[in-house]
Design an enzyme around this catalytic site. Structure first.
Site, PDB file in Angstrom:
ATOM      1  N   ASP A 144       0.840  -1.207   0.000  1.00 26.87           N
ATOM      2  CA  ASP A 144       0.000   0.000   0.000  1.00 26.87           C
ATOM      3  C   ASP A 144       0.864   1.242   0.000  1.00 26.87           C
ATOM      4  O   ASP A 144       2.026   1.191   0.366  1.00 26.87           O
ATOM      5  CB  ASP A 144      -0.779   0.085   1.326  1.00 26.87           C
ATOM      6  CG  ASP A 144      -1.906  -0.898   1.395  1.00 26.87           C
ATOM      7  OD1 ASP A 144      -2.234  -1.483   0.359  1.00 26.87           O
ATOM      8  OD2 ASP A 144      -2.451  -1.054   2.499  1.00 26.87           O
ATOM      9  N   LYS A 166      -3.271   1.758  -2.405  1.00 23.53           N
ATOM     10  CA  LYS A 166      -4.335   2.148  -1.500  1.00 23.53           C
ATOM     11  C   LYS A 166      -3.973   3.437  -0.793  1.00 23.53           C
ATOM     12  O   LYS A 166      -2.982   3.501  -0.090  1.00 23.53           O
ATOM     13  CB  LYS A 166      -4.498   1.048  -0.464  1.00 23.53           C
ATOM     14  CG  LYS A 166      -5.881   0.534  -0.396  1.00 23.53           C
ATOM     15  CD  LYS A 166      -5.940  -0.477   0.710  1.00 23.53           C
ATOM     16  CE  LYS A 166      -7.185  -1.282   0.644  1.00 23.53           C
ATOM     17  NZ  LYS A 166      -7.301  -2.193   1.760  1.00 23.53           N
ATOM     18  N   MET A 277      -8.356   8.269  10.000  1.00 27.04           N
ATOM     19  CA  MET A 277      -9.191   8.629   8.837  1.00 27.04           C
ATOM     20  C   MET A 277     -10.274   9.632   9.256  1.00 27.04           C
ATOM     21  O   MET A 277     -11.420   9.539   8.812  1.00 27.04           O
ATOM     22  CB  MET A 277      -9.855   7.371   8.227  1.00 27.04           C
ATOM     23  CG  MET A 277      -8.848   6.354   7.746  1.00 27.04           C
ATOM     24  SD  MET A 277      -9.606   4.847   7.112  1.00 27.04           S
ATOM     25  CE  MET A 277      -9.967   3.969   8.620  1.00 27.04           C
TER      26      MET A 277
HETATM   27  N1  SAH Z   1      -3.626  -0.172   9.811  1.00 24.48           N
HETATM   28  C1  SAH Z   1      -3.214   1.192   9.967  1.00 24.48           C
HETATM   29  C2  SAH Z   1      -4.358   2.155   9.786  1.00 24.48           C
HETATM   30  C3  SAH Z   1      -5.002   2.110   8.420  1.00 24.48           C
HETATM   31  S1  SAH Z   1      -6.214   3.332   8.199  1.00 24.48           S
HETATM   32  C4  SAH Z   1      -2.518   1.371  11.322  1.00 24.48           C
HETATM   33  O1  SAH Z   1      -2.588   0.482  12.177  1.00 24.48           O
HETATM   34  O2  SAH Z   1      -1.873   2.404  11.492  1.00 24.48           O
HETATM   35  C5  SAH Z   1      -5.274   4.640   7.527  1.00 24.48           C
HETATM   36  C6  SAH Z   1      -5.211   5.781   8.497  1.00 24.48           C
HETATM   37  O3  SAH Z   1      -4.167   5.586   9.429  1.00 24.48           O
HETATM   38  C7  SAH Z   1      -4.889   7.127   7.878  1.00 24.48           C
HETATM   39  O4  SAH Z   1      -6.015   7.741   7.308  1.00 24.48           O
HETATM   40  C8  SAH Z   1      -4.408   7.879   9.093  1.00 24.48           C
HETATM   41  O5  SAH Z   1      -5.498   8.264   9.918  1.00 24.48           O
HETATM   42  C9  SAH Z   1      -3.633   6.824   9.821  1.00 24.48           C
HETATM   43  N2  SAH Z   1      -2.197   6.851   9.494  1.00 24.48           N
HETATM   44  C10 SAH Z   1      -1.463   5.801   9.092  1.00 24.48           C
HETATM   45  N3  SAH Z   1      -0.170   6.146   8.956  1.00 24.48           N
HETATM   46  C11 SAH Z   1      -0.096   7.454   9.307  1.00 24.48           C
HETATM   47  C12 SAH Z   1       0.970   8.387   9.386  1.00 24.48           C
HETATM   48  N4  SAH Z   1       2.222   8.048   9.080  1.00 24.48           N
HETATM   49  N5  SAH Z   1       0.689   9.655   9.782  1.00 24.48           N
HETATM   50  C13 SAH Z   1      -0.562  10.009  10.112  1.00 24.48           C
HETATM   51  N6  SAH Z   1      -1.608   9.177  10.042  1.00 24.48           N
HETATM   52  C14 SAH Z   1      -1.384   7.904   9.655  1.00 24.48           C
END
Ligand code: SAH
Length: 365
Positions: A144, A166, A277
């Site tokens: 992704d 994604k 999100m």
């Molecule tokens: N599985 C992932 C989350 C997936 S949903 C986890 O455990 O982190 C995707 C969301 O994760 C984004 O919209 C944001 O809200 C958050 N996100 C993931 N990486 C990020 C980053 N480096 N900085 C800020 N938000 C992040």
């Protein structure tokens, strides 16, 4: 011990079956070595030839032939040989002072497998050792945008890398199509890695991919990752829990607006609220929490693009964050934090000093 060698133009002799050695061969070819493969001759058949660039060599017919063979190369790699042959090769390498390395054989089962790998929040240092090992073993990696993928060439040079593109709110490759590709690749015998951002089971649709594999009879395992829900606030100096300040943290998806019932419970729960999100539904969430009794001066932080050079933290109150975020153009990916813990990031702020002192004196009593 792991060392890096520049193998461009060097001769590398690999011992093992073409299938079992396929990943090792791919790695050495990617390093631009001249690669030879010595496979056990089977009933007079010529050795298997896995790749046009790999040069097959035969096992020596006479004992002294082993020394000549190994002394003609710069590095000998053992993947899969009998114990007796291994002893002969080890002795030959020792006497000719040729480097010898052992590498694990890849599975040659007709059925491959899928590993869902949590890639963490984007910083290479937060990739687990299990994740690095799984990438190293992969034949094909589906990744992704939010996963750490910039260095895939280095982590798994022999594997095919497929961008399933994604990004939040925009699934370039439909989920059903991703699941089909994972299953088909494994059914074709490949070792498949599905590299995801953060943890695969935190809003990552990892559960659906596991179910798809199980339904197709494909073995599937999951390697947990460091979730952005905890690590991105931490990158901005915000602990999601803190003694005497927050003993609950709730992680929610802001992908769709919460119901009145959910808002009421959330407002009454206390502790820290972490939203992934959540940029699109920020106005609905903050207004809803205020409507259900949350203090309007509750601290709120938005941490955008955690662990990148563009990381930005915006702090305000429940009743001021929405206009401020709009004014600053806050965008995904971002983690939203609502709760007193937000103050802990403000080291130079008088209000946070006051709060920290209050906590300290409470703890003393
Ligand atoms: N599985 C992932 C989350 C997936 S949903 C986890 O455990 O982190 C995707 C969301 O994760 C984004 O919209 C944001 O809200 C958050 N996100 C993931 N990486 C990020 C980053 N480096 N900085 C800020 N938000 C992040």
């Amino acid at each position: 011990m792991d060392i890096s060698l520049d193998l461009a133009g060097r001769r590398v002799l690999v011992f093992g079956g073409a299938l079992a050695a396929r990943r090792v061969l791919a790695r050495f070819l990617a390093a631009e070595a001249i690669v030879y493969l010595a496979s056990v001759p089977v009933d007079g058949h010529p050795p298997e030839r896995p790749h046009p660039q790999v040069r097959p060599v035969e096992y020596p017919h006479f004992p002294h032939g082993w020394r000549d063979l190994v002394s003609a190369v710069d590095l000998v790699v053992l993947v899969e040989v009998s114990a007796a042959t291994e002893r002969i090769i080890v002795d030959a390498c020792a006497s000719q002072r040729v480097w010898l390395s052992r590498e694990p054989a890849a599975s040659v089962a007709p059925l491959g497998r899928v590993t869902l790998v949590g890639g963490g929040p984007g910083d290479d240092g937060l990739l687990t050792m299990a994740a690095v090992q799984a990438l190293r073993d992969a034949d094909i990696v589906f990744y992704d945008k939010l996963s750490p993928h910039d260095r895939l060439d280095e982590w798994c040079p022999g594997a095919e890398h497929v961008d399933v593109g994604k990004t939040p709110g925009h699934h370039a490759t439909p989920q059903a199509e991703i699941e089909r590709m994972l299953v088909d690749s494994a059914l074709a015998g490949l070792t498949v890695v599905r590299l995801k951002g953060g943890d695969p089971f935190v809003f990552g649709r990892g559960g659906e991919e596991v179910v798809a594999c199980r339904e197709a009879g494909v073995p599937v395992t999951v390697i947990s990752g460091v979730t952005s829900a905890i690590s991105v606030p931490a990158a901005a100096g915000i602990p999601v829990t803190h003694r005497d300040l927050s003993r609950v943290f709730t992680v929610l998806s802001g992908h769709a607006p919460l119901s009145e019932n959910e808002l009421a419970h959330l407002a009454g729960l206390g502790g820290t609220i972490v939203v992934l999100m959540g940029i699109g539904t920020l106005p609905h969430l903050t207004a809803g929490l205020a409507r259900h009794g949350m203090r309007t001066d509750m601290p709120v932080a938005i941490v955008e693009q955690g662990f990148s050079a563009r990381q930005r933290t915006t702090k305000a109150r429940l009743d001021t964050i929405t206009p401020l975020a709009a004014k600053l153009g806050a965008r995904s990916p971002a983690v939203l934090v609502i709760g007193e813990v937000v103050r802990l990031s403000e080291h130079d702020d008088a209000a946070s000093d006051e709060l920290l002192q209050a906590i300290a004196s409470n703890a003393e009593h």
